[in-house]
Design a protein around this motif. Structure first.
Motif, PDB file in Angstrom:
ATOM      1  N   HIS A 258     -30.656  58.255  15.750  1.00 23.17           N
ATOM      2  CA  HIS A 258     -30.470  59.553  16.511  1.00 23.17           C
ATOM      3  C   HIS A 258     -30.155  60.318  17.089  1.00 23.17           C
ATOM      4  O   HIS A 258     -28.558  60.681  16.798  1.00 23.17           O
ATOM      5  CB  HIS A 258     -31.883  60.495  15.498  1.00 23.17           C
ATOM      6  CG  HIS A 258     -32.484  60.318  14.150  1.00 23.17           C
ATOM      7  ND1 HIS A 258     -31.636  60.944  13.462  1.00 23.17           N
ATOM      8  CD2 HIS A 258     -33.205  59.647  13.729  1.00 23.17           C
ATOM      9  CE1 HIS A 258     -32.735  60.617  11.832  1.00 23.17           C
ATOM     10  NE2 HIS A 258     -33.820  60.130  12.516  1.00 23.17           N
TER      11      HIS A 258
ATOM     12  N   HIS B  28     -29.973  66.274  13.570  1.00 24.18           N
ATOM     13  CA  HIS B  28     -30.153  64.465  14.564  1.00 24.18           C
ATOM     14  C   HIS B  28     -30.668  64.890  16.074  1.00 24.18           C
ATOM     15  O   HIS B  28     -31.235  63.812  16.235  1.00 24.18           O
ATOM     16  CB  HIS B  28     -28.603  64.149  14.551  1.00 24.18           C
ATOM     17  CG  HIS B  28     -28.425  63.175  13.128  1.00 24.18           C
ATOM     18  ND1 HIS B  28     -29.715  62.349  12.687  1.00 24.18           N
ATOM     19  CD2 HIS B  28     -27.150  63.410  12.178  1.00 24.18           C
ATOM     20  CE1 HIS B  28     -28.771  61.839  11.616  1.00 24.18           C
ATOM     21  NE2 HIS B  28     -27.904  62.824  11.525  1.00 24.18           N
TER      22      HIS B  28
ATOM     23  N   GLN C 194     -32.898  67.563  17.034  1.00 26.52           N
ATOM     24  CA  GLN C 194     -34.024  68.229  16.856  1.00 26.52           C
ATOM     25  C   GLN C 194     -35.062  66.451  16.018  1.00 26.52           C
ATOM     26  O   GLN C 194     -35.967  66.599  16.216  1.00 26.52           O
ATOM     27  CB  GLN C 194     -33.705  69.087  16.247  1.00 26.52           C
ATOM     28  CG  GLN C 194     -33.174  70.108  16.453  1.00 26.52           C
ATOM     29  CD  GLN C 194     -33.168  71.774  15.529  1.00 26.52           C
ATOM     30  OE1 GLN C 194     -33.813  70.954  14.015  1.00 26.52           O
ATOM     31  NE2 GLN C 194     -32.762  72.600  15.938  1.00 26.52           N
ATOM     32  N   THR C 195     -34.883  65.521  15.318  1.00 27.22           N
ATOM     33  CA  THR C 195     -35.004  64.719  14.857  1.00 27.22           C
ATOM     34  C   THR C 195     -35.946  63.833  16.416  1.00 27.22           C
ATOM     35  O   THR C 195     -36.707  62.871  15.611  1.00 27.22           O
ATOM     36  CB  THR C 195     -34.470  63.927  13.772  1.00 27.22           C
ATOM     37  OG1 THR C 195     -33.982  64.819  12.614  1.00 27.22           O
ATOM     38  CG2 THR C 195     -35.214  62.600  13.111  1.00 27.22           C
TER      39      THR C 195
ATOM     40  N   CYS D 259     -38.036  65.432  18.171  1.00 24.29           N
ATOM     41  CA  CYS D 259     -39.409  65.115  16.930  1.00 24.29           C
ATOM     42  C   CYS D 259     -39.815  63.891  17.350  1.00 24.29           C
ATOM     43  O   CYS D 259     -41.041  63.325  17.452  1.00 24.29           O
ATOM     44  CB  CYS D 259     -40.021  65.762  15.704  1.00 24.29           C
ATOM     45  SG  CYS D 259     -39.405  67.354  15.673  1.00 24.29           S
TER      46      CYS D 259
END
Length: 94
Positions: free
Chosen positions: A22, A55, A57-58, A61
């Protein structure tokens, strides 16, 4: 506090691979957005900027999930343990 999930939490190695993927995609989409801006294509550039942000932010997380559910690897500290050594002996000539 242990939470029960309806699914298995992926391994730390899987999470690391996903995070790297990501982050790489976010960087690529960000560079593409800059190139599209230079080519005067604002709609396509904004789309890629949004994709890059998603991407990133993913990846954030996934890092939080890894920190919460995957214990860190223990450091090897075996080299710090004392080993018994035989006492010095003096050999006399025969």
């Amino acid at each position: 506090m242990v939470e029960d999930f309806a699914y298995d939490v992926p391994s730390a190695a899987s999470l690391d691979r996903l995070i790297r993927w990501h982050e790489k995609r976010a960087a690529e989409d960000g560079r593409l957005a800059l190139n599209l801006d230079a080519d005067d294509l604002p709609v396509a550039a904004e789309t890629n900027r949004q994709r890059s942000s998603a991407h990133r932010q993913t990846a954030v997380c996934l890092k939080a999930l890894r920190e919460r559910h995957c214990p860190p690897d223990a450091e090897f500290r075996g080299h710090l343990n004392l080993k018994p050594r035989p006492k010095a002996q003096i050999r006399a000539p025969p």
